[in-house]
Design a protein around this motif. Structure first.
Motif, PDB file in Angstrom:
ATOM      1  N   UNK A  41     -18.942   6.909  42.121  1.00 12.91           N
ATOM      2  CA  UNK A  41     -17.780   6.159  41.660  1.00 12.91           C
ATOM      3  C   UNK A  41     -18.150   5.401  40.381  1.00 12.91           C
ATOM      4  N   UNK A  42     -17.223   5.500  39.380  1.00 19.80           N
ATOM      5  CA  UNK A  42     -17.376   4.747  38.138  1.00 19.80           C
ATOM      6  C   UNK A  42     -16.143   3.839  37.969  1.00 19.80           C
ATOM      7  N   UNK A  43     -16.356   2.627  37.465  1.00 21.52           N
ATOM      8  CA  UNK A  43     -15.267   1.695  37.200  1.00 21.52           C
ATOM      9  C   UNK A  43     -15.228   1.428  35.696  1.00 21.52           C
ATOM     10  N   UNK A  44     -14.039   1.694  35.063  1.00 23.05           N
ATOM     11  CA  UNK A  44     -13.886   1.535  33.625  1.00 23.05           C
ATOM     12  C   UNK A  44     -12.803   0.503  33.327  1.00 23.05           C
ATOM     13  N   UNK A  45     -13.059  -0.251  32.282  1.00 20.17           N
ATOM     14  CA  UNK A  45     -12.034  -1.104  31.677  1.00 20.17           C
ATOM     15  C   UNK A  45     -11.760  -0.537  30.303  1.00 20.17           C
ATOM     16  N   UNK A  46     -10.673   0.244  30.225  1.00 18.11           N
ATOM     17  CA  UNK A  46     -10.452   1.015  29.007  1.00 18.11           C
ATOM     18  C   UNK A  46     -11.471   2.127  28.959  1.00 18.11           C
TER      19      UNK A  46
ATOM     20  N   UNK B 207     -10.474   3.886  37.866  1.00 11.60           N
ATOM     21  CA  UNK B 207     -11.498   4.205  38.865  1.00 11.60           C
ATOM     22  C   UNK B 207     -11.693   5.724  38.883  1.00 11.60           C
ATOM     23  N   UNK B 208     -12.914   6.182  38.678  1.00 12.72           N
ATOM     24  CA  UNK B 208     -13.275   7.595  38.656  1.00 12.72           C
ATOM     25  C   UNK B 208     -14.186   7.869  39.846  1.00 12.72           C
ATOM     26  N   UNK B 209     -13.794   8.812  40.690  1.00 12.62           N
ATOM     27  CA  UNK B 209     -14.562   9.139  41.895  1.00 12.62           C
ATOM     28  C   UNK B 209     -14.795  10.636  41.966  1.00 12.62           C
ATOM     29  N   UNK B 210     -16.054  11.029  42.175  1.00 15.97           N
ATOM     30  CA  UNK B 210     -16.402  12.423  42.422  1.00 15.97           C
ATOM     31  C   UNK B 210     -16.618  12.592  43.922  1.00 15.97           C
ATOM     32  N   UNK B 211     -15.828  13.490  44.518  1.00 13.79           N
ATOM     33  CA  UNK B 211     -15.875  13.654  45.963  1.00 13.79           C
ATOM     34  C   UNK B 211     -15.717  15.133  46.324  1.00 13.79           C
TER      35      UNK B 211
ATOM     36  N   UNK C 141     -14.730   1.398  28.430  1.00 11.90           N
ATOM     37  CA  UNK C 141     -16.024   0.759  28.685  1.00 11.90           C
ATOM     38  C   UNK C 141     -16.339   0.819  30.168  1.00 11.90           C
ATOM     39  N   UNK C 142     -17.567   1.235  30.497  1.00  5.17           N
ATOM     40  CA  UNK C 142     -18.024   1.329  31.872  1.00  5.17           C
ATOM     41  C   UNK C 142     -18.383  -0.060  32.383  1.00  5.17           C
ATOM     42  N   UNK C 143     -17.735  -0.468  33.505  1.00  2.00           N
ATOM     43  CA  UNK C 143     -18.022  -1.772  34.098  1.00  2.00           C
ATOM     44  C   UNK C 143     -19.068  -1.678  35.189  1.00  2.00           C
TER      45      UNK C 143
END
Length: 515
Positions: free
Chosen positions: A45-50, A123-127, A52-54
């Motif tokens: 899981x990746x969390x982005x603000x725009x 929110x980006x999730x690889x599943x 930019x990776x948070x």
């Protein structure tokens, strides 16, 4: 009292500790679910603000590694797009749609990347891809990407060329069979302007099917295809099915039919074939000559009843005894012909005689053969008349005459012979041989070696010269027996009561009482 207070404080401390532990556990689980979503804890899981990776989970960090620039979204896309072609180019696309799912192109490890817009955060999730229900019965569930890969493999391994044509007539897509066919016919790989079939440049229609041919330059062989065209929203899809075997079979059939037609045209026997609906489907010129039916009438494919009605009107068949039962007679005729039992001889008012037979044909068809046997019947009648005339003449002769064939069978005798020996060979079912005749003669004659000489003369076919001998009946009457070789190895034996014996040509070897 003091001990009681201490116990209360200890119990309160234990309760606080348990509450704190429970709260930490719940918050931990909640935080994990907020980061990873409903899938297992191993999802990345990746969390982005725009752009930019948070934040990222440990699994995500192992996949992504350390960002190489300020635009972390572009770096992540470069990393994921080979395996997930549908990964969005920017977070703004995710914001516009709310959620984007990019399926993976792999089949063994079916995964997907889910991009969601949640309150200004991407929110980006690889599943792992969830198992979807299959619409087919008895078919294992599969993902969209797996189904797409299966369809590609199926199309490219198909034996039939499949291709797509755009509205401008250019080929925009094709399968492996189309490419192979293009290499065989044109010697080059297919391109937008290298169409194989002329029909692809015609205006597209909803459905169309036509037979087209291609020529192989090296051998000059023609390849035949049935080309089907189907118009869709994505363009015009074309399908080509190789029908070389069908074309060759049709050519062989046409050649066979032409050969039969030429053969039937040379036959003197009239031929009429009626199909299962009892309509005339085939006839030859001899039928026109024999029946005197007009060619235009036969070409109009009349029914079987109309055919025989016309024959009756033309007086080309015997007059029915009862016109009221004419239809019933025709029904019986058709039934007999369908079972192969119809065989009749028609004596026409004109004096001609036809032999008509009915034969069953495949698929319920019936064939009628009409043959003019007038000459044969006339010859047979003439031959029978000649035989009767000869028999009548010989019956008027006083001498007893018998004729034996080369095989030793009695083929002819006159009334004087039958009266002399008191026999009637015509009434016997079995053939009368020379030995049977000699036994009859011996019973009514005195012993003599003449019978052995006659037997040898008839059967052995040696020393074929005329000779005679005297024989004596048991009544004392003397007969002159003369033996004459005649046509085809036959032998004529004549018993005469004449007092004056002819001059002997040959005496038997052992003549008794020559005087």
């Amino acid at each position: 009292m003091q001990d009681f207070m201490i116990m209360e404080w200890v119990a309160l401390a234990a309760i606080c500790a348990a509450t704190a532990f429970l709260a930490v556990t719940l918050l931990s689980r909640r935080g994990t679910n907020a980061s990873l979503g409903p899938s297992s804890s191993v999802d990345a899981v990746w969390i982005f603000d725009g752009s930019e990776l948070l934040d990222a989970t440990r699994e995500a960090s192992e996949i992504f590694g350390q960002p190489q620039g300020s635009d972390d979204w572009s770096d992540l896309r470069d990393k994921l797009v080979p395996g997930f072609p549908g990964f969005p180019t920017s977070p703004s696309l995710v914001k516009a749609s709310g959620q984007i799912i990019a399926p993976g192109s792999g089949l063994r490890d079916a995964k997907e990347v889910v991009c969601e817009w949640i309150d200004g955060i991407t929110r980006v999730q690889m599943r792992n891809q969830p198992v979807r229900k299959s619409k087919g019965i008895g078919r294992a569930p599969r993902s969209d990407s797996e189904e797409l890969r299966t369809l590609r493999v199926a199309i490219n391994n198909a034996y039939y060329p499949v291709w797509r044509v755009d509205d401008d007539g250019s080929v925009s897509w094709f399968n492996t069979a189309y490419e192979t066919l293009c290499m065989t016919v044109q010697g080059q790989k297919p391109g937008p302007d290298t169409g194989l079939f002329a029909s692809q440049n015609e205006p597209p229609i909803p459905t169309k099917r036509a037979r087209r041919s291609l020529t192989v330059p090296e051998t000059g062989q023609k390849l035949w295809f049935d080309v089907s065209v189907v118009q869709t929203d994505a363009g015009t899809l074309c399908y080509a099915v190789n029908v070389n075997a069908v074309v060759e079979a049709e050519a062989a059939q046409r050649s066979f039919v032409q050969t039969l037609a030429k053969t039937f045209a040379q036959l003197s026997t009239g031929l009429a074939i009626f199909d299962r609906n009892r309509q005339l489907v085939l006839f030859n010129p001899a039928l026109i000559d024999l029946t005197a039916l007009p060619a235009d009438f036969l070409s109009a494919r009349p029914t079987l009843l109309s055919f025989f009605d016309r024959l009756r009107d033309q007086k080309m068949m015997p007059e029915p005894k009862n016109y009221g039962s004419w239809r019933d007679q025709m029904a019986d005729l058709v039934e007999a012909a369908a079972s192969g039992r119809y065989q009749e001889t028609w004596s026409l008012p004109s004096g001609s005689v036809y032999s008509v037979s009915g034969r069953p044909h495949p698929d319920g068809a019936v064939a009628f053969l009409i043959e003019d046997i007038t000459a044969e019947i006339t010859l047979t009648r003439r031959f029978r008349s000649d035989l009767e005339l000869g028999q009548a003449i010989l019956d008027k002769i006083d001498d007893a005459i018998a004729v034996f064939s080369m095989e030793g069978n009695l083929t002819f005798s006159n009334k004087a012979y039958q009266k002399l020996w008191n026999v009637d060979p015509e009434k016997s079912f079995a053939q009368t041989g020379v030995l049977d005749a000699i036994r009859v003669w011996q019973e009514k004659c005195m012993a003599t070696p003449v019978w052995g000489d006659i037997r040898d003369f008839v059967l052995i076919q040696e020393n074929r010269a005329e000779w005679w001998a005297k024989i004596a009946l048991t009544s004392g009457e003397v007969l002159i027996c003369s033996i004459h070789p005649i046509h085809s190895g036959s032998t004529l034996i004549n018993f005469s009561r004449s007092a004056a014996a002819p001059a002997p040509i040959r005496e038997p070897a052992l003549e008794l009482n020559a005087d």
